[in-house]
Design an enzyme around this catalytic site. Structure first.
Site, PDB file in Angstrom:
ATOM      1  N   ASP A  48      31.944  57.137  31.485  1.00 36.97           N
ATOM      2  CA  ASP A  48      31.405  55.784  31.666  1.00 36.97           C
ATOM      3  C   ASP A  48      32.272  55.053  32.682  1.00 36.97           C
ATOM      4  O   ASP A  48      33.331  55.537  33.069  1.00 36.97           O
ATOM      5  CB  ASP A  48      31.374  55.030  30.329  1.00 36.97           C
ATOM      6  CG  ASP A  48      32.633  55.222  29.534  1.00 36.97           C
ATOM      7  OD1 ASP A  48      33.713  55.302  30.148  1.00 36.97           O
ATOM      8  OD2 ASP A  48      32.566  55.295  28.300  1.00 36.97           O
TER       9      ASP A  48
ATOM     10  N   ASP B  53      34.231  51.538  33.514  1.00 34.91           N
ATOM     11  CA  ASP B  53      34.746  50.288  32.953  1.00 34.91           C
ATOM     12  C   ASP B  53      35.275  49.391  34.066  1.00 34.91           C
ATOM     13  O   ASP B  53      35.858  49.881  35.037  1.00 34.91           O
ATOM     14  CB  ASP B  53      35.872  50.582  31.952  1.00 34.91           C
ATOM     15  CG  ASP B  53      35.375  51.424  30.789  1.00 34.91           C
ATOM     16  OD1 ASP B  53      34.258  51.171  30.315  1.00 34.91           O
ATOM     17  OD2 ASP B  53      36.097  52.346  30.363  1.00 34.91           O
TER      18      ASP B  53
ATOM     19  N   ASP C 204      46.980  51.540  27.869  1.00 33.14           N
ATOM     20  CA  ASP C 204      47.739  52.508  27.070  1.00 33.14           C
ATOM     21  C   ASP C 204      48.620  53.438  27.901  1.00 33.14           C
ATOM     22  O   ASP C 204      49.833  53.420  27.796  1.00 33.14           O
ATOM     23  CB  ASP C 204      46.827  53.281  26.104  1.00 33.14           C
ATOM     24  CG  ASP C 204      45.541  53.781  26.739  1.00 33.14           C
ATOM     25  OD1 ASP C 204      45.405  53.688  27.975  1.00 33.14           O
ATOM     26  OD2 ASP C 204      44.668  54.287  26.012  1.00 33.14           O
TER      27      ASP C 204
HETATM   28  P1  ATP Z   1      37.056  58.143  28.080  1.00 27.52           P
HETATM   29  O1  ATP Z   1      36.035  57.037  28.286  1.00 27.52           O
HETATM   30  O2  ATP Z   1      36.945  59.277  29.025  1.00 27.52           O
HETATM   31  O3  ATP Z   1      37.177  58.562  26.684  1.00 27.52           O
HETATM   32  P2  ATP Z   1      38.882  56.065  28.812  1.00 27.52           P
HETATM   33  O4  ATP Z   1      40.315  56.114  29.270  1.00 27.52           O
HETATM   34  O5  ATP Z   1      37.908  55.467  29.769  1.00 27.52           O
HETATM   35  O6  ATP Z   1      38.496  57.529  28.417  1.00 27.52           O
HETATM   36  P3  ATP Z   1      38.023  54.030  27.023  1.00 27.52           P
HETATM   37  O7  ATP Z   1      38.118  54.019  25.537  1.00 27.52           O
HETATM   38  O8  ATP Z   1      36.703  54.018  27.674  1.00 27.52           O
HETATM   39  O9  ATP Z   1      38.856  55.304  27.459  1.00 27.52           O
HETATM   40  O10 ATP Z   1      38.903  52.817  27.541  1.00 27.52           O
HETATM   41  C1  ATP Z   1      38.909  52.367  28.883  1.00 27.52           C
HETATM   42  C2  ATP Z   1      40.306  51.932  29.282  1.00 27.52           C
HETATM   43  O11 ATP Z   1      40.736  50.851  28.461  1.00 27.52           O
HETATM   44  C3  ATP Z   1      41.373  52.998  29.126  1.00 27.52           C
HETATM   45  O12 ATP Z   1      41.462  53.856  30.227  1.00 27.52           O
HETATM   46  C4  ATP Z   1      42.623  52.158  28.962  1.00 27.52           C
HETATM   47  O13 ATP Z   1      43.089  51.687  30.222  1.00 27.52           O
HETATM   48  C5  ATP Z   1      42.122  50.973  28.167  1.00 27.52           C
HETATM   49  N1  ATP Z   1      42.262  51.197  26.702  1.00 27.52           N
HETATM   50  C6  ATP Z   1      41.352  51.724  25.868  1.00 27.52           C
HETATM   51  N2  ATP Z   1      41.793  51.767  24.613  1.00 27.52           N
HETATM   52  C7  ATP Z   1      43.034  51.234  24.641  1.00 27.52           C
HETATM   53  C8  ATP Z   1      44.022  50.977  23.655  1.00 27.52           C
HETATM   54  N3  ATP Z   1      43.821  51.298  22.371  1.00 27.52           N
HETATM   55  N4  ATP Z   1      45.178  50.401  24.058  1.00 27.52           N
HETATM   56  C9  ATP Z   1      45.390  50.060  25.357  1.00 27.52           C
HETATM   57  N5  ATP Z   1      44.511  50.285  26.322  1.00 27.52           N
HETATM   58  C10 ATP Z   1      43.345  50.862  25.991  1.00 27.52           C
HETATM   59 MG    MG Z   2      35.848  55.053  29.396  1.00 20.89          MG
END
Ligand code: ATP
Ligand code: MG
Length: 433
Positions: A63, A65, A145
């Site tokens: 996705d 963001d 994170d």
């Molecule tokens: P994927 O969507 O492939 O699982 P992602 O890194 O995009 O991985 P998301 O859950 O979509 O994960 O979150 C988007 C972004 O928001 C992350 O890359 C991170 O920068 C931030 N993020 C998400 N969850 C947390 C958290 N618990 N603490 C701090 N930052 C977070």
């Molecule tokens: Mg994501």
């Protein structure tokens, strides 16, 4: 070694277009639309997180963001197709049919003096109950994170901004938390699961300081709302890397936090039936996902909990003197309600799990009209798959039973009638003897 403190101001390295591989054609058109509109209205807006990380790795993002300096309410007034979600973490979702573009306002630093207000709030264990302090992009980078998740893409000049040396970690294959790992895990214990998930998914190493506190802090997962843990468990186990993730979860004592009824039966050499069936179902699940086949979480959880169910049923039989079947039904309810206190498995899934389990007992009795009724059951196929897995582990009589059902389900009706007649005959002979 790089480790910025929470209060330190991050400065960034700008990577021009000719030094990175992110092209606009790899970015979702809808995400581009949102970025353009926010920019046009004078807001800062960047692609951030997993999409940038994955594009840099040459993978297809799940996705897209966006991070912006517009507040969720301002985003909402800019888009008709927008709704605001989340309490702990308020976000704007811009909806384009099935695709949702998540727009988050830059997060700022927490002022613990304000901790009793509605904006930012911590629990006794240090967990952030609300995280709605807005800030600058620099602060936003520090609130993310991992270093590899704090890379920002600016569609205005196609540059990348790297605030935490994430690019270097990405190249070296290192999962590194930003800030002090203890504090960051206490703020949000789900980050421990995310460490494992990204290490497995991206095949990366967990930096020592990032790995170190996990075992001791694993019990903090108890404080996470079950609905969030359920969502997280699917991301861990049902996105194509479940097998590897499972071993990492075990290594870091996290698996038993989400499945305490299974954790009790772990053996040093992974040789119990409990462990063998989990490995098998996760291998199959990963294979199916890689080959674009459907997977059902109800099946996965039914397999995970099958042996704990049998074990507990036998215990209940001994303790209460109940018949096996009554004790079995009672244990299904107990086991599911215990599990759902940790992972909020939705009711439609627990109903299916119950069906798959009950069919294991029903499939033993095939005489008369029973077998014909069983193959009409909507969950027969899933139940048969579990039977087959159990047979490959337990061998013996179960192998014959599986072979019989395998033949029966594909046989023409005349053959099925013959198969059941033969069973009836064999049974009568056994009774006479
Ligand atoms: P994927 O969507 O492939 O699982 P992602 O890194 O995009 O991985 P998301 O859950 O979509 O994960 O979150 C988007 C972004 O928001 C992350 O890359 C991170 O920068 C931030 N993020 C998400 N969850 C947390 C958290 N618990 N603490 C701090 N930052 C977070
Ligand atoms: Mg994501």
């Amino acid at each position: 070694m790089f480790r910025l403190k929470e209060h330190q101001q991050a400065c960034y390295v700008s990577i021009p277009r000719n030094e990175h591989n992110i092209s606009r054609k790899d970015i979702s058109e809808n995400a581009l639309k949102v970025l353009y509109r926010l920019n046009k209205q004078g807001y800062e807006a960047f692609l951030v997180g997993g999409c940038i990380r994955d594009l840099l790795l040459g993978k297809t993002p799940k996705d897209f963001d966006i991070a912006t300096n517009a507040t969720p309410e301002q985003v909402q007034t800019s888009f008709r197709n927008c709704r605001l979600v989340g309490r702990r973490f308020r976000l704007a979702h811009v909806m384009f049919g099935k695709e949702i573009i998540e727009v988050a306002t830059f997060r700022g630093e927490h002022d613990d003096q304000k901790s009793q207000t509605n904006i930012s709030k911590r629990s006794q264990s240090g967990m952030l109950l609300r995280d709605n302090v807005y800030g600058t992009i620099e602060q936003d980078a520090m609130r993310r994170d991992f270093t590899i998740n704090a890379l920002y893409y600016d569609v205005k000049d196609f540059t990348l901004r790297d605030y935490c040396q994430g690019l270097q970690d990405l190249k070296k294959g290192i999962i590194r938390l930003i800030g002090d790992p203890q504090t960051r895990y206490r703020e949000d214990p789900v980050r421990m699961l995310r460490t494992i998930r990204f290490a497995a998914k991206l095949n990366m190493k967990i930096e020592t300081a990032t790995a170190e506190p996990i075992k001791a802090l694993a019990p903090l997962l108890k404080n996470i709302p079950p609905a969030r843990l359920f969502d997280e468990s699917l991301k861990l186990l049902q996105t194509g890397y479940g097998y590897k993730t499972y071993f990492l979860l075990r290594e870091f004592h996290l698996f038993e936090q989400i499945f305490p009824n299974i954790g009790r039966f772990f053996t040093p050499n992974n040789t119990s039936n409990f462990e063998r069936i989990i490995e098998q179902v996760l291998k199959n699940t990963d294979y199916r996902i890689t080959n674009n086949q459907r997977v059902n979480p109800a099946f996965l959880f039914a397999v995970f909990l099958w042996y704990p169910l049998i074990e507990q049923t036998q215990l209940t039989c001994m303790e209460s003197g109940l018949q096996f079947y009554d004790s079995f039904s009672m244990t299904i309810n107990d086991l599911l309600s215990e599990q759902c206190r940790i992972l909020a498995i939705p009711r439609r899934l627990t109903t299916t799990m119950g069906d798959i389990w009950r069919l294991q007992l029903r499939m033993k009795k095939r005489e008369g009209k029973r077998a014909f009724a069983i193959i009409e059951h909507p969950k027969f196929r899933a139940a048969f798959d579990l039977l087959e897995m159990r047979a490959s582990i337990e061998k013996g009589e179960l192998l014959n039973l599986t072979k019989w059902w395998d033949e029966f389900q594909y046989a023409p009706i005349e053959k099925r009638i013959v198969m059941v007649k033969q069973l009836n005959k064999a049974n009568r002979r056994r009774v006479k003897r």
